[in-house]
Design a protein around this motif. Structure first.
Motif, PDB file in Angstrom:
ATOM      1  N   ILE B   3       1.021  -0.996   0.023  1.00  0.00           N
ATOM      2  CA  ILE B   3       0.045   0.121  -0.019  1.00  0.00           C
ATOM      3  C   ILE B   3       0.998   1.578   0.025  1.00  0.00           C
ATOM      4  N   GLN B   4       0.591   2.112  -1.012  1.00  0.00           N
ATOM      5  CA  GLN B   4       1.321   3.197  -1.056  1.00  0.00           C
ATOM      6  C   GLN B   4       0.841   4.659  -0.320  1.00  0.00           C
ATOM      7  N   SER B   5       1.457   5.621  -0.097  1.00  0.00           N
ATOM      8  CA  SER B   5       0.943   6.823   0.683  1.00  0.00           C
ATOM      9  C   SER B   5      -0.476   7.305  -0.141  1.00  0.00           C
ATOM     10  N   GLU B   6      -0.215   7.250  -1.380  1.00  0.00           N
ATOM     11  CA  GLU B   6      -1.579   7.883  -2.128  1.00  0.00           C
ATOM     12  C   GLU B   6      -2.768   6.691  -1.700  1.00  0.00           C
ATOM     13  N   ASP B   7      -2.383   5.633  -1.692  1.00  0.00           N
ATOM     14  CA  ASP B   7      -3.547   4.674  -1.364  1.00  0.00           C
ATOM     15  C   ASP B   7      -4.224   4.917  -0.062  1.00  0.00           C
ATOM     16  N   VAL B   8      -3.431   5.332   0.936  1.00  0.00           N
ATOM     17  CA  VAL B   8      -3.898   5.734   2.399  1.00  0.00           C
ATOM     18  C   VAL B   8      -4.640   6.831   2.125  1.00  0.00           C
ATOM     19  N   LEU B   9      -4.317   7.817   1.572  1.00  0.00           N
ATOM     20  CA  LEU B   9      -5.346   9.141   1.276  1.00  0.00           C
ATOM     21  C   LEU B   9      -6.369   8.929   0.867  1.00  0.00           C
ATOM     22  N   LYS B  10      -6.360   8.262  -0.397  1.00  0.00           N
ATOM     23  CA  LYS B  10      -7.571   7.882  -1.111  1.00  0.00           C
ATOM     24  C   LYS B  10      -8.437   7.192  -0.365  1.00  0.00           C
ATOM     25  N   ILE B  11      -8.057   5.946   0.382  1.00  0.00           N
ATOM     26  CA  ILE B  11      -8.887   5.317   1.423  1.00  0.00           C
ATOM     27  C   ILE B  11      -9.463   6.041   2.598  1.00  0.00           C
ATOM     28  N   ALA B  12      -8.707   6.887   3.127  1.00  0.00           N
ATOM     29  CA  ALA B  12      -9.128   7.785   4.222  1.00  0.00           C
ATOM     30  C   ALA B  12     -10.096   8.946   3.640  1.00  0.00           C
ATOM     31  N   HIS B  13      -9.947   9.479   2.525  1.00  0.00           N
ATOM     32  CA  HIS B  13     -10.819  10.555   2.126  1.00  0.00           C
ATOM     33  C   HIS B  13     -12.207   9.459   1.818  1.00  0.00           C
ATOM     34  N   LEU B  14     -12.219   8.548   1.153  1.00  0.00           N
ATOM     35  CA  LEU B  14     -13.454   7.757   0.901  1.00  0.00           C
ATOM     36  C   LEU B  14     -14.269   7.352   2.398  1.00  0.00           C
ATOM     37  N   ALA B  15     -13.417   7.070   3.536  1.00  0.00           N
ATOM     38  CA  ALA B  15     -13.903   6.785   4.522  1.00  0.00           C
ATOM     39  C   ALA B  15     -14.269   8.062   5.406  1.00  0.00           C
ATOM     40  N   ARG B  16     -13.931   9.242   4.801  1.00  0.00           N
ATOM     41  CA  ARG B  16     -14.067  10.570   5.486  1.00  0.00           C
ATOM     42  C   ARG B  16     -13.337  10.491   6.756  1.00  0.00           C
ATOM     43  N   LEU B  17     -12.035  10.128   6.839  1.00  0.00           N
ATOM     44  CA  LEU B  17     -11.085   9.944   7.842  1.00  0.00           C
ATOM     45  C   LEU B  17      -9.961  11.027   7.984  1.00  0.00           C
ATOM     46  N   GLY B  18      -9.719  11.836   8.820  1.00  0.00           N
ATOM     47  CA  GLY B  18      -8.580  12.601   8.894  1.00  0.00           C
ATOM     48  C   GLY B  18      -7.266  12.052   9.091  1.00  0.00           C
ATOM     49  N   VAL B  19      -6.301  12.082   8.417  1.00  0.00           N
ATOM     50  CA  VAL B  19      -5.131  11.452   8.658  1.00  0.00           C
ATOM     51  C   VAL B  19      -3.888  12.478   8.799  1.00  0.00           C
ATOM     52  N   ASP B  20      -3.131  12.494   9.851  1.00  0.00           N
ATOM     53  CA  ASP B  20      -2.218  13.357   9.976  1.00  0.00           C
ATOM     54  C   ASP B  20      -0.946  12.912   9.029  1.00  0.00           C
ATOM     55  N   GLU B  21      -0.556  14.382   8.234  1.00  0.00           N
ATOM     56  CA  GLU B  21       0.397  14.155   7.352  1.00  0.00           C
ATOM     57  C   GLU B  21       1.541  13.202   7.664  1.00  0.00           C
ATOM     58  N   GLY B  22       2.022  13.371   8.881  1.00  0.00           N
ATOM     59  CA  GLY B  22       3.199  12.537   9.410  1.00  0.00           C
ATOM     60  C   GLY B  22       2.961  10.967   9.634  1.00  0.00           C
ATOM     61  N   GLU B  23       1.379  10.599   9.576  1.00  0.00           N
ATOM     62  CA  GLU B  23       1.130   9.219   9.983  1.00  0.00           C
ATOM     63  C   GLU B  23       1.046   8.340   8.917  1.00  0.00           C
ATOM     64  N   VAL B  24       1.120   9.160   7.555  1.00  0.00           N
ATOM     65  CA  VAL B  24       0.745   8.504   6.456  1.00  0.00           C
ATOM     66  C   VAL B  24       1.431   7.247   6.155  1.00  0.00           C
ATOM     67  N   SER B  25       2.646   7.491   6.307  1.00  0.00           N
ATOM     68  CA  SER B  25       3.623   6.283   5.719  1.00  0.00           C
ATOM     69  C   SER B  25       3.596   5.261   6.826  1.00  0.00           C
ATOM     70  N   SER B  26       3.535   5.527   7.917  1.00  0.00           N
ATOM     71  CA  SER B  26       3.469   4.371   8.980  1.00  0.00           C
ATOM     72  C   SER B  26       1.837   3.580   8.749  1.00  0.00           C
ATOM     73  N   TYR B  27       1.020   4.292   8.466  1.00  0.00           N
ATOM     74  CA  TYR B  27      -0.172   3.600   7.895  1.00  0.00           C
ATOM     75  C   TYR B  27      -0.072   2.673   6.781  1.00  0.00           C
ATOM     76  N   ALA B  28       0.642   3.250   5.891  1.00  0.00           N
ATOM     77  CA  ALA B  28       0.993   2.646   4.664  1.00  0.00           C
ATOM     78  C   ALA B  28       1.641   1.236   4.937  1.00  0.00           C
ATOM     79  N   SER B  29       2.708   1.232   5.908  1.00  0.00           N
ATOM     80  CA  SER B  29       3.238   0.034   5.890  1.00  0.00           C
ATOM     81  C   SER B  29       2.647  -0.936   6.887  1.00  0.00           C
ATOM     82  N   GLU B  30       1.621  -0.396   7.931  1.00  0.00           N
ATOM     83  CA  GLU B  30       0.845  -1.279   8.662  1.00  0.00           C
ATOM     84  C   GLU B  30      -0.301  -1.966   7.731  1.00  0.00           C
ATOM     85  N   LEU B  31      -0.878  -1.194   6.691  1.00  0.00           N
ATOM     86  CA  LEU B  31      -1.887  -1.800   5.873  1.00  0.00           C
ATOM     87  C   LEU B  31      -1.123  -2.921   4.913  1.00  0.00           C
ATOM     88  N   SER B  32       0.113  -2.435   4.614  1.00  0.00           N
ATOM     89  CA  SER B  32       0.764  -3.357   3.709  1.00  0.00           C
ATOM     90  C   SER B  32       1.053  -4.756   4.383  1.00  0.00           C
TER      91      SER B  32
END
Lengths: 479, 95
Positions: B3-32
């Motif tokens: 999962i790439q950072s842009e995937d995280v942002l897209k999924i977060a947007h679809l789910a209407r979740l706010g994600v801190d800029e700094g957390e994006v890459s850690s979410y990407a690796s956890e989801l991966s």
């Protein structure tokens, strides 16, 4: 040479199922209640609530499936269709995705005497959303969730239609069918039966489909026809000037008679369907299938055929009389009260009665003249108790009365005068009073016969038997 | 699948979740990692096994079609931030 274009149309129809309560909650589905008085905790998607499936919604879906000869899935599942909109409080709509309850079926339509079979890809159960009211509430939007959770059957066709006429015939056929089955009231004004149209164009002879546009929420047969005509023109214009059709959702504006693009919601088609963990798979037993088979009524096509044979009606008459189940039932009851005057009843039902109902904006279910009253009236015409002209007077009176035709004819003394002696007496007196006209007739001016007939009808308040009056007059004037 | 950072942002947007800029890459690796687990499960031989739609191997129970709910609008709207004429009011939706 100009390219010949072929129109390809597929339809999605949303039929609201006639249940008393919602598909997943015990809230009422009655139309027209005060806003949010029929929206319970489940419909509002409050935390801790769970959906419980309505048995009747399942039975209705199965019944519909059987009526179109479709495969009924022994095992079907509900999925969540995720999107955000204020009239969808949970943030997802419970629908069916890869295992719908009704599978492949078909419907025959008749267009200009040609029978065509239209495939039905599937029909699935889902819940309706609420209503957003965009009138100005101090810059806010109002939300009424009474409709949220109302059971819908979404019926998806194959792209088998090739013209607006095909599409309208298909929609009318389905509209009649769901009402016959009693699974939907078919009320298009109240939104119980609405239609989305998918349209694309391709050069005649080409196998591959063109890019399609979808027109949403058409709620009358006329709008369907006009919206298709308009959309075909728009797409051909674009294609012929070298452009490309964009796959999008469009709205039909009936005031302007045009379709326009809905602002395409970002990522609108990414619904991320997944099985709803709140609901278990629906299992349809052989027993339920048999019960529903037993409950199937005589369907419109079979009824039309029977009407043609049993009542000796034309294709046209039989088609009109069986288009609505209530109308067909009315007709048959009326015939039973009119000693088999099937053709005459058909004429009256489609003539005087329909005209009266249209004029007062009523449908057959609340006709002021019931089938027994109309049958009784026709019986009196058939046995010559009253003339066709007087029958119209009696009909008017039946419209505002509970009485039978016999009672009205008796009370108002409307019986036809067929007594030769009585009529001769009237004629003799008339001839004495109008010697000039008698002389004119005898001098060859036969047009004055009308004067005599008119006078007699006036004197008898229209009750004289017209054929008899004619005969007697001819005889006496020529003497 | 990663999962790439842009995937995280897209999924977060679809789910209407706010994600801190700094957390994006850690979410990407956890989801991966989760996707990796799913890939591992996909390797199990399942030929001939009917897929389940639900972990409970039972059929949905059905409810009789009766309107059992009474009007509770007043209490159900007590928590709503804004109501008028019986309607819930929400920020203006542009169609």
């Amino acid at each position: 040479m100009a390219i010949q274009w072929e129109t390809v149309i597929g339809l999605e129809i949303h039929a609201q199922l006639s249940t008393k309560s919602k598909i997943f909650s015990g809230a009422s589905t009655a139309y027209g209640a005060e806003p949010n008085t029929q929206a319970c905790a489940v419909d509002l998607g409050l935390p801790g609530t769970l959906p419980v499936l309505n048995q009747q919604a399942v039975r209705y879906a199965v019944k519909f499936g059987l009526a179109i000869g479709a495969h009924i899935a022994p095992y079907s599942i509900f999925s969540r269709k995720n999107y955000f909109y204020p009239d969808l409080p949970k943030g997802y709509q419970i629908s069916q995705f890869d295992k719908p309850i009704v599978g492949l079926g078909e419907i025959d339509i008749d267009v200009d005497g040609q029978v065509k079979t239209i495939g039905v890809t599937r029909a699935h159960l889902e819940e309706d959303a609420g209503k957003s009211l965009h009138e100005d509430f101090h810059g806010k939007t109002g939300v009424d969730l009474n409709r949220a959770g109302t059971p819908l059957l979404e019926i998806v066709s194959e792209p088998d239609m090739r013209s607006a006429a095909d599409a309208v015939a298909y929609v009318k056929k389905l509209h009649s069918l769901v009402q016959y089955l009693g699974v939907c009231d078919g009320n298009m004004q109240e939104g119980s039966f609405r239609c989305d149209v998918n349209i694309s164009m391709r050069p005649m002879g080409q196998e591959e489909f063109g890019t399609r546009a979808e027109i949403k929420n058409l709620n009358s047969f006329r709008f369907i026809e006009k919206a298709i005509a308009h959309e075909v023109e728009r797409q051909v214009d674009i294609l012929e000037s070298g452009g490309k059709i964009v796959q999008e959702t469009r709205l039909y504006d009936s005031d302007k008679d045009e379709t326009r693009s809905m602002r395409s919601k970002e990522e609108a088609n990414d619904y991320r369907y997944f099985p709803d963990p709140d609901l278990l798979p629906v299992v349809i037993s052989e027993q339920l299938l048999n019960e529903m088979r037993d409950e199937l009524p005589e369907l419109p096509g079979a009824k039309k055929q029977r009407f043609k044979e049993q009542y000796d009606l034309s294709e046209y008459d039989a088609e009109l009389l069986t288009a609505q189940r209530e109308l067909a039932d009315y007709y048959e009851v009326a015939v039973s009260y009119a000693a088999g005057e099937a053709k005459l009843i058909a004429n009256w039902v489609m003539g005087e009665l329909s005209a009266g109902l249209n004029q007062h904006n009523l449908d057959i279910a609340n006709s002021p003249v019931n089938a027994e009253q109309l049958g009784g009236l026709i019986k009196n015409i058939a046995d010559q108790t009253i003339s066709g002209k007087i029958a119209k007077v009696v009909f008017e009176k039946l419209w505002n009365s509970e009485a039978t035709a016999d009672e009205i004819i008796e009370q108002d003394g409307l019986k036809q005068i067929s007594d030769t002696g009585a009529l001769e007496k009237i004629i003799d007196q008339l001839m004495l009073d109008n010697e000039d006209q008698v002389a004119q007739f005898r001098a060859g001016k036969t047009k004055v016969l009308g004067f005599f007939v008119g006078s007699i009808m006036k004197q008898t308040q229209g009750k004289a038997n017209p054929q008899q009056v004619n005969q007697l007059l001819q005889k006496k004037l020529k003497d | 699948m990663s999962i790439q950072s842009e995937d995280v942002l897209k999924i977060a947007h679809l789910a209407r979740l706010g994600v801190d800029e700094g957390e994006v890459s850690s979410y990407a690796s956890e989801l991966s990692n989760i996707m990796g687990l799913i890939e591992q499960m996909q390797e199990v031989e399942t030929t001939g096994i009917e897929p389940m739609a639900h972990p409970l191997d039972q059929a949905q129970r059905l409810r009789p079609d009766e309107a059992t709910e009474v009007n509770q609008r007043q209490s159900l709207q007590a928590n709503a931030p804004d109501v008028e004429d019986g309607l819930f009011l929400v920020p203006r939706v542009l169609d």
